[in-house]
Design a protein around this motif. Structure first.
Motif, PDB file in Angstrom:
ATOM      1  N   GLU A 118      22.251  -1.130  -4.832  1.00  8.89           N
ATOM      2  CA  GLU A 118      21.931  -0.510  -6.103  1.00  8.89           C
ATOM      3  C   GLU A 118      20.422  -0.487  -6.306  1.00  8.89           C
ATOM      4  N   VAL A 119      19.935   0.593  -6.867  1.00 14.10           N
ATOM      5  CA  VAL A 119      18.514   0.718  -7.146  1.00 14.10           C
ATOM      6  C   VAL A 119      18.148  -0.249  -8.266  1.00 14.10           C
ATOM      7  N   GLY A 120      17.086  -1.030  -8.042  1.00  9.41           N
ATOM      8  CA  GLY A 120      16.635  -1.983  -9.049  1.00  9.41           C
ATOM      9  C   GLY A 120      15.194  -1.706  -9.416  1.00  9.41           C
ATOM     10  N   ASP A 121      14.598  -2.644 -10.107  1.00  2.73           N
ATOM     11  CA  ASP A 121      13.197  -2.509 -10.474  1.00  2.73           C
ATOM     12  C   ASP A 121      12.338  -2.598  -9.215  1.00  2.73           C
ATOM     13  N   MET A 122      11.333  -1.742  -9.151  1.00  2.00           N
ATOM     14  CA  MET A 122      10.430  -1.732  -8.006  1.00  2.00           C
ATOM     15  C   MET A 122       9.045  -2.136  -8.460  1.00  2.00           C
ATOM     16  N   LEU A 123       8.262  -2.639  -7.515  1.00  5.12           N
ATOM     17  CA  LEU A 123       6.872  -2.966  -7.806  1.00  5.12           C
ATOM     18  C   LEU A 123       6.064  -1.680  -7.944  1.00  5.12           C
ATOM     19  N   THR A 124       5.100  -1.723  -8.822  1.00  7.92           N
ATOM     20  CA  THR A 124       4.155  -0.612  -8.883  1.00  7.92           C
ATOM     21  C   THR A 124       3.165  -0.802  -7.740  1.00  7.92           C
ATOM     22  N   THR A 125       2.415   0.239  -7.450  1.00  8.90           N
ATOM     23  CA  THR A 125       1.407   0.136  -6.394  1.00  8.90           C
ATOM     24  C   THR A 125       0.408  -0.966  -6.715  1.00  8.90           C
ATOM     25  N   ASP A 126      -0.036  -1.055  -7.961  1.00  9.25           N
ATOM     26  CA  ASP A 126      -0.987  -2.107  -8.343  1.00  9.25           C
ATOM     27  C   ASP A 126      -0.387  -3.496  -8.147  1.00  9.25           C
ATOM     28  N   GLN A 127       0.878  -3.696  -8.488  1.00  6.30           N
ATOM     29  CA  GLN A 127       1.522  -4.991  -8.299  1.00  6.30           C
ATOM     30  C   GLN A 127       1.626  -5.347  -6.814  1.00  6.30           C
ATOM     31  N   ALA A 128       1.951  -4.363  -6.001  1.00  6.28           N
ATOM     32  CA  ALA A 128       2.086  -4.610  -4.572  1.00  6.28           C
ATOM     33  C   ALA A 128       0.752  -4.962  -3.935  1.00  6.28           C
ATOM     34  N   LEU A 129      -0.331  -4.380  -4.423  1.00  8.27           N
ATOM     35  CA  LEU A 129      -1.651  -4.593  -3.826  1.00  8.27           C
ATOM     36  C   LEU A 129      -2.449  -5.716  -4.481  1.00  8.27           C
ATOM     37  N   GLN A 130      -1.949  -6.309  -5.552  1.00  9.44           N
ATOM     38  CA  GLN A 130      -2.762  -7.260  -6.313  1.00  9.44           C
ATOM     39  C   GLN A 130      -3.206  -8.482  -5.505  1.00  9.44           C
ATOM     40  N   ASN A 131      -2.441  -8.955  -4.533  1.00  7.82           N
ATOM     41  CA  ASN A 131      -2.832 -10.112  -3.726  1.00  7.82           C
ATOM     42  C   ASN A 131      -3.291  -9.739  -2.326  1.00  7.82           C
ATOM     43  N   ALA A 132      -3.438  -8.455  -2.069  1.00  2.39           N
ATOM     44  CA  ALA A 132      -3.871  -8.022  -0.743  1.00  2.39           C
ATOM     45  C   ALA A 132      -5.344  -8.372  -0.544  1.00  2.39           C
ATOM     46  N   PRO A 133      -5.704  -8.888   0.631  1.00  2.00           N
ATOM     47  CA  PRO A 133      -7.106  -9.212   0.864  1.00  2.00           C
ATOM     48  C   PRO A 133      -8.006  -7.978   0.857  1.00  2.00           C
ATOM     49  N   ASP A 134      -7.445  -6.837   1.225  1.00  4.31           N
ATOM     50  CA  ASP A 134      -8.245  -5.606   1.242  1.00  4.31           C
ATOM     51  C   ASP A 134      -7.309  -4.421   1.068  1.00  4.31           C
ATOM     52  N   SER A 135      -7.736  -3.443   0.307  1.00  8.75           N
ATOM     53  CA  SER A 135      -6.924  -2.239   0.119  1.00  8.75           C
ATOM     54  C   SER A 135      -7.840  -1.033   0.037  1.00  8.75           C
ATOM     55  N   ASP A 136      -7.250   0.121   0.223  1.00  6.66           N
ATOM     56  CA  ASP A 136      -7.980   1.383   0.179  1.00  6.66           C
ATOM     57  C   ASP A 136      -7.183   2.322  -0.711  1.00  6.66           C
ATOM     58  N   GLY A 137      -7.522   2.344  -1.980  1.00  7.04           N
ATOM     59  CA  GLY A 137      -6.774   3.170  -2.922  1.00  7.04           C
ATOM     60  C   GLY A 137      -5.386   2.618  -3.115  1.00  7.04           C
ATOM     61  N   ASP A 138      -4.383   3.325  -2.603  1.00  5.06           N
ATOM     62  CA  ASP A 138      -3.003   2.886  -2.780  1.00  5.06           C
ATOM     63  C   ASP A 138      -2.380   2.382  -1.474  1.00  5.06           C
ATOM     64  N   ARG A 139      -3.223   1.922  -0.534  1.00  2.00           N
ATOM     65  CA  ARG A 139      -2.730   1.433   0.760  1.00  2.00           C
ATOM     66  C   ARG A 139      -3.352   0.079   1.105  1.00  2.00           C
ATOM     67  N   PHE A 140      -2.627  -0.708   1.892  1.00  2.00           N
ATOM     68  CA  PHE A 140      -3.186  -1.935   2.450  1.00  2.00           C
ATOM     69  C   PHE A 140      -4.185  -1.546   3.531  1.00  2.00           C
ATOM     70  N   ARG A 141      -5.284  -2.280   3.619  1.00  2.00           N
ATOM     71  CA  ARG A 141      -6.235  -2.062   4.705  1.00  2.00           C
ATOM     72  C   ARG A 141      -6.130  -3.267   5.633  1.00  2.00           C
ATOM     73  N   VAL A 142      -5.912  -2.990   6.938  1.00  2.00           N
ATOM     74  CA  VAL A 142      -5.782  -4.054   7.922  1.00  2.00           C
ATOM     75  C   VAL A 142      -6.737  -3.803   9.077  1.00  2.00           C
ATOM     76  N   THR A 143      -7.015  -4.854   9.830  1.00  2.00           N
ATOM     77  CA  THR A 143      -7.889  -4.752  10.980  1.00  2.00           C
ATOM     78  C   THR A 143      -7.175  -3.969  12.087  1.00  2.00           C
ATOM     79  N   ALA A 144      -7.940  -3.148  12.797  1.00  2.00           N
ATOM     80  CA  ALA A 144      -7.356  -2.396  13.907  1.00  2.00           C
ATOM     81  C   ALA A 144      -6.841  -3.386  14.948  1.00  2.00           C
ATOM     82  N   ILE A 145      -5.663  -3.133  15.471  1.00  2.00           N
ATOM     83  CA  ILE A 145      -5.071  -4.074  16.419  1.00  2.00           C
ATOM     84  C   ILE A 145      -5.357  -3.699  17.865  1.00  2.00           C
ATOM     85  N   LEU A 146      -5.830  -2.498  18.129  1.00  2.00           N
ATOM     86  CA  LEU A 146      -6.082  -2.069  19.498  1.00  2.00           C
ATOM     87  C   LEU A 146      -7.557  -2.155  19.855  1.00  2.00           C
TER      88      LEU A 146
END
Length: 99
Positions: free
Chosen positions: A67-95
């Motif tokens: 069943e569909v429930g409450d979802m996080l907003t983009t701001d809630q999802a990114l609030q504890n991210a060490p780095d973000s770019d607008g509405d996305r997580f920013r991570v170190t390149a792995i290659l």
């Protein structure tokens, strides 16, 4: 009489493409023979009135309705991210290639 012989262990090693030293063949012969003996003991005790089981505790389906429930907003999802770019997580390149 033992079903597992050193020759059988060497043959299994060849089939598995594993090079076994003489000490390993001796050790594995004893270990595999003990396993075969234990399986034989269980087979002697098992009877038709004992149902086969794969788990000692009865299990049941624990799924719930999807069943569909409450979802996080983009701001809630990114609030504890060490780095973000607008509405996305920013991570170190792995290659090793910076993009």
């Amino acid at each position: 009489m033992s079903e597992i012989t050193p020759e059988l262990v060497r043959h299994l090693g060849v089939l598995a493409r594993i090079q076994l030293e003489d000490e390993e063949v001796t050790r594995l012969t004893g270990e595999l023979d003990a396993i075969v003996e234990n399986i034989a003991k269980v087979s002697r005790v098992a009877s038709d009135d004992v149902p086969a089981t794969s788990h000692p505790i009865p299990m049941q389906n624990v799924f719930r309705p999807d069943e569909v429930g409450d979802m996080l907003t983009t701001d809630q999802a990114l609030q504890n991210a060490p780095d973000s770019d607008g509405d996305r997580f920013r991570v170190t390149a792995i290659l090793g290639e910076e993009q």
